[in-house]
Design a protein around this motif. Structure first.
Motif, PDB file in Angstrom:
ATOM      1  N   VAL A   1       0.832  -1.206   0.000  1.00 13.93           N
ATOM      2  CA  VAL A   1       0.000   0.000   0.000  1.00 13.93           C
ATOM      3  C   VAL A   1       0.866   1.255   0.000  1.00 13.93           C
ATOM      4  N   TYR A   2       1.898   1.263   0.843  1.00 11.32           N
ATOM      5  CA  TYR A   2       2.723   2.464   0.936  1.00 11.32           C
ATOM      6  C   TYR A   2       3.522   2.677  -0.352  1.00 11.32           C
ATOM      7  N   TYR A   3       4.052   1.598  -0.919  1.00 13.63           N
ATOM      8  CA  TYR A   3       4.795   1.727  -2.171  1.00 13.63           C
ATOM      9  C   TYR A   3       3.895   2.292  -3.269  1.00 13.63           C
ATOM     10  N   GLU A   4       2.710   1.752  -3.406  1.00 16.13           N
ATOM     11  CA  GLU A   4       1.834   2.187  -4.487  1.00 16.13           C
ATOM     12  C   GLU A   4       1.317   3.604  -4.244  1.00 16.13           C
ATOM     13  N   ALA A   5       1.033   3.963  -2.993  1.00 19.29           N
ATOM     14  CA  ALA A   5       0.555   5.308  -2.702  1.00 19.29           C
ATOM     15  C   ALA A   5       1.651   6.345  -2.918  1.00 19.29           C
ATOM     16  N   THR A   6       2.865   6.050  -2.482  1.00 17.60           N
ATOM     17  CA  THR A   6       3.959   7.006  -2.699  1.00 17.60           C
ATOM     18  C   THR A   6       4.315   7.105  -4.180  1.00 17.60           C
ATOM     19  N   HIS A   7       4.237   5.988  -4.896  1.00 15.80           N
ATOM     20  CA  HIS A   7       4.461   6.020  -6.344  1.00 15.80           C
ATOM     21  C   HIS A   7       3.455   6.960  -7.001  1.00 15.80           C
ATOM     22  N   THR A   8       2.192   6.874  -6.603  1.00 18.64           N
ATOM     23  CA  THR A   8       1.146   7.734  -7.154  1.00 18.64           C
ATOM     24  C   THR A   8       1.404   9.186  -6.799  1.00 18.64           C
ATOM     25  N   ALA A   9       1.854   9.442  -5.554  1.00 17.59           N
ATOM     26  CA  ALA A   9       2.133  10.816  -5.131  1.00 17.59           C
ATOM     27  C   ALA A   9       3.298  11.418  -5.909  1.00 17.59           C
ATOM     28  N   VAL A  10       4.266  10.594  -6.300  1.00 11.94           N
ATOM     29  CA  VAL A  10       5.434  11.081  -7.039  1.00 11.94           C
ATOM     30  C   VAL A  10       5.118  11.245  -8.526  1.00 11.94           C
ATOM     31  N   PHE A  11       4.552  10.208  -9.135  1.00  8.07           N
ATOM     32  CA  PHE A  11       4.395  10.173 -10.590  1.00  8.07           C
ATOM     33  C   PHE A  11       2.989  10.557 -11.069  1.00  8.07           C
ATOM     34  N   GLY A  12       2.030  10.630 -10.147  1.00 13.79           N
ATOM     35  CA  GLY A  12       0.669  10.938 -10.548  1.00 13.79           C
ATOM     36  C   GLY A  12      -0.106   9.739 -11.046  1.00 13.79           C
ATOM     37  N   ARG A  13       0.465   8.551 -10.868  1.00 13.51           N
ATOM     38  CA  ARG A  13      -0.201   7.315 -11.311  1.00 13.51           C
ATOM     39  C   ARG A  13       0.363   6.152 -10.499  1.00 13.51           C
ATOM     40  N   PRO A  14      -0.420   5.082 -10.327  1.00 13.79           N
ATOM     41  CA  PRO A  14       0.091   3.906  -9.612  1.00 13.79           C
ATOM     42  C   PRO A  14       1.081   3.130 -10.475  1.00 13.79           C
ATOM     43  N   PRO A  15       1.825   2.211  -9.884  1.00 13.55           N
ATOM     44  CA  PRO A  15       2.766   1.404 -10.667  1.00 13.55           C
ATOM     45  C   PRO A  15       2.043   0.630 -11.765  1.00 13.55           C
ATOM     46  N   ALA A  16       2.684   0.546 -12.917  1.00 15.17           N
ATOM     47  CA  ALA A  16       2.165  -0.226 -14.055  1.00 15.17           C
ATOM     48  C   ALA A  16       0.807   0.269 -14.536  1.00 15.17           C
ATOM     49  N   SER A  17       0.458   1.499 -14.138  1.00 12.57           N
ATOM     50  CA  SER A  17      -0.789   2.138 -14.589  1.00 12.57           C
ATOM     51  C   SER A  17      -2.017   1.276 -14.329  1.00 12.57           C
ATOM     52  N   ARG A  18      -1.991   0.517 -13.243  1.00  7.00           N
ATOM     53  CA  ARG A  18      -3.164  -0.293 -12.943  1.00  7.00           C
ATOM     54  C   ARG A  18      -3.994   0.383 -11.858  1.00  7.00           C
ATOM     55  N   GLU A  19      -5.180  -0.161 -11.615  1.00  4.59           N
ATOM     56  CA  GLU A  19      -6.075   0.456 -10.648  1.00  4.59           C
ATOM     57  C   GLU A  19      -5.424   0.474  -9.262  1.00  4.59           C
ATOM     58  N   LEU A  20      -5.568   1.612  -8.585  1.00  8.19           N
ATOM     59  CA  LEU A  20      -4.977   1.787  -7.263  1.00  8.19           C
ATOM     60  C   LEU A  20      -5.966   1.298  -6.211  1.00  8.19           C
ATOM     61  N   THR A  21      -5.667   0.155  -5.579  1.00  7.27           N
ATOM     62  CA  THR A  21      -6.525  -0.397  -4.539  1.00  7.27           C
ATOM     63  C   THR A  21      -5.649  -0.941  -3.421  1.00  7.27           C
ATOM     64  N   GLY A  22      -6.249  -1.149  -2.260  1.00  5.64           N
ATOM     65  CA  GLY A  22      -5.492  -1.704  -1.150  1.00  5.64           C
ATOM     66  C   GLY A  22      -6.420  -2.174  -0.052  1.00  5.64           C
ATOM     67  N   PRO A  23      -5.961  -3.121   0.777  1.00  6.33           N
ATOM     68  CA  PRO A  23      -6.783  -3.594   1.884  1.00  6.33           C
ATOM     69  C   PRO A  23      -7.077  -2.457   2.855  1.00  6.33           C
ATOM     70  N   ALA A  24      -8.319  -2.404   3.311  1.00  8.79           N
ATOM     71  CA  ALA A  24      -8.782  -1.265   4.111  1.00  8.79           C
ATOM     72  C   ALA A  24      -7.947  -1.064   5.371  1.00  8.79           C
ATOM     73  N   GLU A  25      -7.571  -2.150   6.055  1.00  4.75           N
ATOM     74  CA  GLU A  25      -6.831  -2.002   7.307  1.00  4.75           C
ATOM     75  C   GLU A  25      -5.469  -1.375   7.058  1.00  4.75           C
ATOM     76  N   ALA A  26      -4.785  -1.795   6.001  1.00  2.00           N
ATOM     77  CA  ALA A  26      -3.473  -1.243   5.689  1.00  2.00           C
ATOM     78  C   ALA A  26      -3.587   0.214   5.241  1.00  2.00           C
ATOM     79  N   VAL A  27      -4.603   0.518   4.459  1.00  2.00           N
ATOM     80  CA  VAL A  27      -4.807   1.904   4.017  1.00  2.00           C
ATOM     81  C   VAL A  27      -5.088   2.804   5.214  1.00  2.00           C
ATOM     82  N   LEU A  28      -5.934   2.347   6.127  1.00  2.00           N
ATOM     83  CA  LEU A  28      -6.242   3.133   7.322  1.00  2.00           C
ATOM     84  C   LEU A  28      -5.003   3.303   8.189  1.00  2.00           C
TER      85      LEU A  28
END
Length: 301
Positions: free
Chosen positions: A241-268
């Protein structure tokens, strides 16, 4: 080491880096401390690196500063007799005002002799030493980590000396298979990172700062995974979750341009961590983008 009269330049593109100007090799090591992720910024760093290699540190655009390194002369004089010979420093100041401490590439005749982290408290360094002990010889399947060279306390400051990365610009690792990487981190850390009392049974170990700027390729060989100070236990999926969220914050998109999702507990978990970061920190604009990325991953979290 002489502890006064140091000359540095603070590059315009790296406000938390102090590049030594005493030698060409030392300046190249300092320029290599700039952590860039976007392709144009990495390219600009390589251009600056090449210019310094040809013309020396005088071509670095920025503010010239001098004086003693952070911590004072007594600390660095004591460290110079404790960690081995070094005659220069390339300094990295933490961009978060809420996180104290400094780090430096120790230079001997302009070449890196080690990477030193200095902290007021021992906890984060002890955590990193434990985490790195899970990788004997600094090796893992698919990546490498810095080897711990020394750890101690001097003049009330806690420090650790680790292997320095090669003195050249590094770039983010492309095409990372997160599932394989995270599984290995969890397996290795489970042996060395204590589970605190009260930790939920389903939580797993994590790197704690798995980002595009900490997983980097530096020349030939395996990529480096650095900065293990936040290794601990967390909800399943926390590293991803943290890798994909920080990737989105840096590049404006998630890794591999796929849908950005994550388990609720980890996101919270990460939403709460980021919300606790002070608004006055230098990286506050990035944290705002990171919060937005986390909200997009799981709006209900």
């Amino acid at each position: 080491m002489t502890t006064s009269g140091h000359a540095f330049v603070r590059p315009r593109a790296g406000g938390n880096i102090l590049v030594p100007t005493g030698s060409r090799r030392g300046a190249l090591a300092g320029v290599s401390l700039l952590t860039r992720s976007r392709t144009p910024a990495v390219t600009a760093q390589w251009l600056l690196f090449g210019a310094v290699a040809v013309a020396g540190p005088r071509v670095i655009p920025g503010t010239r500063v001098g004086g003693e390194p952070p911590g004072g002369a007594a600390l660095w004089q004591a460290l110079s007799s404790r960690v081995g010979p070094f005659d220069g420093l390339a300094l990295y100041e933490r961009p978060q005002g809420s996180r104290t401490g400094v780090a430096a590439v120790l230079l001997h005749r302009g070449r890196p002799a080690g990477f030193l982290k200095v902290r007021d408290e021992p906890d984060t360094l002890d955590r990193e030493v434990r985490a790195l002990s899970a990788f004997p010889g600094g090796q893992a399947a698919g990546f490498r980590v810095p080897k711990v060279l020394d750890r101690d306390e001097t003049h009330g400051s806690h420090w650790m000396l680790i292997e320095a990365m090669p003195p050249r610009p590094a770039r983010p690792l492309r095409g990372t298979v997160l599932a394989v990487l995270v599984a290995q981190i969890q397996r290795r850390l489970a042996v060395v990172v204590p589970r605190p009392p009260g930790t939920p049974d389903h939580w797993l170990p994590m790197h704690g700062d798995l980002t595009v700027w900490n997983l980097r390729r530096c020349g030939a060989g395996l990529p480096w995974l650095i900065d293990w100070e936040d290794a601990r236990w967390a909800p399943p999926g926390a590293d991803r979750v943290y890798y994909e969220a920080t990737h989105t914050a840096v590049f404006g998109r998630p890794p591999a341009s796929r849908e950005l999702t994550g388990p609720a507990e980890a996101v919270l978990f990460w939403t709460r961590q980021v919300e606790r970061r002070p608004a006055a920190d230098r990286d506050a604009p990035f944290n705002a983008r990171l919060r937005a990325a986390l909200r997009a991953m799981c709006p209900a979290a």
